[in-house]
Motif scaffolding. Structure first.
Motif, mmCIF file in Angstrom:
data_model
loop_
_atom_site.group_PDB
_atom_site.id
_atom_site.type_symbol
_atom_site.label_atom_id
_atom_site.label_comp_id
_atom_site.label_asym_id
_atom_site.label_seq_id
_atom_site.Cartn_x
_atom_site.Cartn_y
_atom_site.Cartn_z
ATOM 1 N N SER A 281 55.381 -28.275 -22.123
ATOM 2 C CA SER A 281 56.200 -28.862 -23.024
ATOM 3 C C SER A 281 57.696 -29.132 -22.340
ATOM 4 O O SER A 281 58.627 -29.511 -23.107
ATOM 5 C CB SER A 281 56.526 -27.676 -23.892
ATOM 6 O OG SER A 281 57.000 -26.689 -23.480
ATOM 7 N N TRP A 282 57.780 -28.973 -21.064
ATOM 8 C CA TRP A 282 59.038 -29.099 -20.252
ATOM 9 C C TRP A 282 59.359 -30.551 -20.010
ATOM 10 O O TRP A 282 58.105 -31.161 -19.587
ATOM 11 C CB TRP A 282 59.149 -28.353 -19.245
ATOM 12 C CG TRP A 282 59.466 -26.908 -19.350
ATOM 13 C CD1 TRP A 282 58.982 -25.905 -20.141
ATOM 14 C CD2 TRP A 282 60.775 -26.216 -19.158
ATOM 15 N NE1 TRP A 282 59.617 -24.754 -20.247
ATOM 16 C CE2 TRP A 282 60.598 -24.790 -19.720
ATOM 17 C CE3 TRP A 282 61.655 -26.500 -18.064
ATOM 18 C CZ2 TRP A 282 61.898 -23.865 -19.347
ATOM 19 C CZ3 TRP A 282 62.751 -25.718 -18.218
ATOM 20 C CH2 TRP A 282 62.798 -24.345 -18.657
ATOM 21 N N HIS A 283 60.363 -31.161 -19.997
ATOM 22 C CA HIS A 283 60.673 -32.536 -19.206
ATOM 23 C C HIS A 283 61.426 -31.974 -18.051
ATOM 24 O O HIS A 283 62.369 -31.197 -17.987
ATOM 25 C CB HIS A 283 61.605 -33.156 -19.951
ATOM 26 C CG HIS A 283 61.839 -34.591 -19.617
ATOM 27 N ND1 HIS A 283 60.673 -35.518 -19.430
ATOM 28 C CD2 HIS A 283 62.914 -35.320 -19.150
ATOM 29 C CE1 HIS A 283 61.281 -36.556 -18.859
ATOM 30 N NE2 HIS A 283 62.568 -36.747 -18.471
ATOM 31 N N VAL A 284 60.796 -32.798 -16.883
ATOM 32 C CA VAL A 284 61.198 -32.426 -15.635
ATOM 33 C C VAL A 284 61.874 -33.818 -14.920
ATOM 34 O O VAL A 284 61.096 -34.710 -15.090
ATOM 35 C CB VAL A 284 60.315 -31.981 -14.769
ATOM 36 C CG1 VAL A 284 60.665 -31.489 -13.343
ATOM 37 C CG2 VAL A 284 59.448 -30.806 -15.198
ATOM 38 N N VAL A 285 63.027 -33.679 -14.427
ATOM 39 C CA VAL A 285 63.794 -34.851 -13.966
ATOM 40 C C VAL A 285 63.845 -34.631 -12.538
ATOM 41 O O VAL A 285 64.329 -33.634 -12.053
ATOM 42 C CB VAL A 285 64.905 -35.155 -14.542
ATOM 43 C CG1 VAL A 285 65.789 -36.259 -13.921
ATOM 44 C CG2 VAL A 285 64.799 -35.470 -16.047
ATOM 45 N N VAL A 286 63.561 -35.582 -11.544
ATOM 46 C CA VAL A 286 64.006 -35.667 -9.992
ATOM 47 C C VAL A 286 64.925 -36.526 -9.757
ATOM 48 O O VAL A 286 64.506 -37.853 -10.049
ATOM 49 C CB VAL A 286 62.437 -35.543 -9.227
ATOM 50 C CG1 VAL A 286 62.845 -35.266 -7.681
ATOM 51 C CG2 VAL A 286 61.528 -34.807 -9.640
ATOM 52 N N LEU A 287 66.022 -36.348 -9.179
ATOM 53 C CA LEU A 287 66.888 -37.212 -8.866
ATOM 54 C C LEU A 287 67.392 -37.383 -7.292
ATOM 55 O O LEU A 287 66.835 -36.411 -6.557
ATOM 56 C CB LEU A 287 68.193 -36.631 -9.318
ATOM 57 C CG LEU A 287 68.260 -36.405 -11.102
ATOM 58 C CD1 LEU A 287 69.594 -35.794 -11.486
ATOM 59 C CD2 LEU A 287 68.068 -37.941 -11.626
ATOM 60 N N ASN A 288 67.863 -38.371 -6.929
ATOM 61 C CA ASN A 288 68.400 -38.536 -5.525
ATOM 62 C C ASN A 288 69.567 -38.599 -5.471
ATOM 63 O O ASN A 288 70.532 -39.421 -6.038
ATOM 64 C CB ASN A 288 67.825 -40.145 -5.216
ATOM 65 C CG ASN A 288 67.711 -40.345 -3.647
ATOM 66 O OD1 ASN A 288 68.632 -39.844 -3.013
ATOM 67 N ND2 ASN A 288 67.219 -41.543 -3.081
ATOM 68 N N THR A 289 70.092 -37.419 -4.778
ATOM 69 C CA THR A 289 71.505 -37.146 -4.537
ATOM 70 C C THR A 289 72.060 -37.246 -3.189
ATOM 71 O O THR A 289 73.140 -36.954 -2.805
ATOM 72 C CB THR A 289 71.710 -35.516 -4.855
ATOM 73 O OG1 THR A 289 70.891 -34.817 -4.021
ATOM 74 C CG2 THR A 289 71.492 -35.454 -6.398
#
Length: 442
Positions: A281-289
């Motif tokens: 049920s989780w939304h997971v976001v992967v970002l480029n920092t």
């Protein structure tokens, strides 16, 4: 990946994919999935006949006096996530009623064909107890069941007399194990000059988990050879279940070319490196920092994509991970350039941020992007640069920092519940540092 997990790549294509994903407002799973296990061995023992074996008995006899007790063994295999709870269910066939206890037992090999009062394992701590009479009854044995493997226990009548239907009947005991999606995270991993990545890779073995690799995956320069010889022999075994984030060492090779070559579509759109997916049920976001190469500024492609992605996925629980922490007490690792991304996450009600870059473990209390304590709406940050490359001194304590360790390699284990999460830092074999807790989503 199962059908609930959807990879959304960065850039314009991501907005299209998210719009047609079918994971809009109100997405939630009804309950934690459960798996049911039956005993692989059972039997009872009694001092009245101390040499006799009752491993094939259809009824397990429990008496307070003389102290007759039953033993059960379960084999927990093929779990689909992290253990949330476990309940033992048994049919009491009478006569009478009893104060029933579940007890841990001493580590001692036993076989139901030779189990007797003289050879039975000794009793240890009480796991659960209740007053019970004839009929089905269940007891919470969650403290005995942490992950896959053998679970052994004893049933004891503290007072009274009762019998339990054995595994030789159609009413055999069952162990009902509820699971939730499991995320294992660490960054700063693959090094040919350290054995730390092999030590942390051992913690991933056999785990029914998604792996969050938090950047700086192949030292020293993120080259093709670094990935082939310094990352792939350890964490590479789990490539199919890994969702990576790019670190600064990965960009030591121009345009992080070897990073994108190694991961392919799993790293998001080439050159962008940001994406999202669903985990239960989780939304997971992967970002480029790596903000010099992929802008993190307000109005940038990445910041705009993030704002739109979160609007399209208003899940109760949201987690983001990327390499560079906004907050860190380790000199030279706090990264103010990521604050605009933190702000978007904060505005959308995100719950967790995971980062690496500092080669240690730090946990912060929920806080705002400006660093103000905010228990109601703040984001909790974990710094988990403990994947195996090396150790950095943590530095003096800072505001909202709750715990820190700079001597132990390990991984952060997150069990993602419907409305909250459990965390536990799992150290390398022989490590003694521990950190664990639970919290609700906003």
């Amino acid at each position: 990946m199962d059908g609930r997990r959807k990879l959304v790549v960065g850039g314009a294509a991501a907005l299209v994919c998210a719009a047609v994903s079918g994971t809009g407002p109100g997405l939630a799973l009804a309950a934690n999935p459960a798996q049911v296990f039956t005993p692989v061995a059972d039997g009872f023992v009694t001092p009245s006949t101390p040499r006799t074996t009752y491993g094939r008995a259809r009824s397990l006899q429990l008496r307070a006096s003389p102290p007759s007790r039953a033993y059960l063994r379960f084999r927990i295999v093929a779990l689909r996530g992290g253990v949330v709870s476990a309940r033992l269910r048994v049919l009491l066939t009478g006569p009478g009623r009893a104060d029933l206890q579940v007890r841990a037992i001493a580590r001692r090999r036993w076989n139901e064909r030779s189990l007797s009062y003289r050879t039975a394992p000794g009793l240890r701590r009480v796991i659960a107890d209740r007053n019970a009479r004839a009929g089905w009854t269940s007891l919470d044995v969650s403290s005995l069941v942490r992950e896959r493997g053998i679970v052994e226990l004893a049933l004891v009548a503290k007072r009274g007399t009762v019998s339990v239907a054995s595994r030789e009947t159609r009413w055999k005991p069952t162990l009902r194990v509820e699971t939730a999606p499991l995320l294992l995270a660490a960054g700063d991993i693959g090094s040919c000059s350290s054995g730390g990545d092999e030590a942390t890779a051992a913690l991933l073995e056999g785990q029914p988990a998604t792996i969050a690799a938090l950047g700086d995956l192949a030292y020293p320069r993120g080259s093709a050879d670094d990935f082939a010889y310094c990352y792939d022999p350890s964490w590479g075994w789990f490539k199919s279940t890994t969702r990576p984030a790019a670190g600064n060492h990965d960009y030591a090779t121009p345009a992080a070319a070897a990073y994108f070559d190694y991961w392919g579509a799993a790293a998001g759109l080439r050159g962008a490196g940001y994406y999202s997916y669903e985990l239960g049920s989780w939304h997971v976001v992967v970002l480029n920092t790596n903000c010099r190469f992929v802008s993190c500024s307000p109005g940038s492609l990445q910041e705009t994509w993030l704002r739109n992605d979160l609007a399209l996925h208003p899940n109760r629980c949201t987690l983001a991970y990327f390499h560079h922490p906004l907050f860190s007490s380790t000199a030279g690792t706090a990264t103010p350039a990521v604050q605009p991304l933190w702000q978007v996450l904060y505005d959308a009600g995100a719950d967790l941020v995971l980062s690496g870059h500092a080669h240690n473990y730090q946990r912060f209390a929920p806080q705002s992007p400006s660093g103000a304590a905010d228990p109601a709406r703040g984001i909790r940050e974990f710094v988990v640069g403990t994947g195996g490359n090396s150790h950095h001194p943590a530095g003096p304590p800072m505001a909202n920092q709750e715990i820190v360790d700079d001597t132990t390699f390990g991984v952060l284990r997150l069990t993602l519940l419907e409305t909250g999460y459990l965390w536990r830092f799992v150290p390398q074999s022989g490590g003694v540092f521990a950190d664990a807790g639970a919290a609700a989503c906003h």
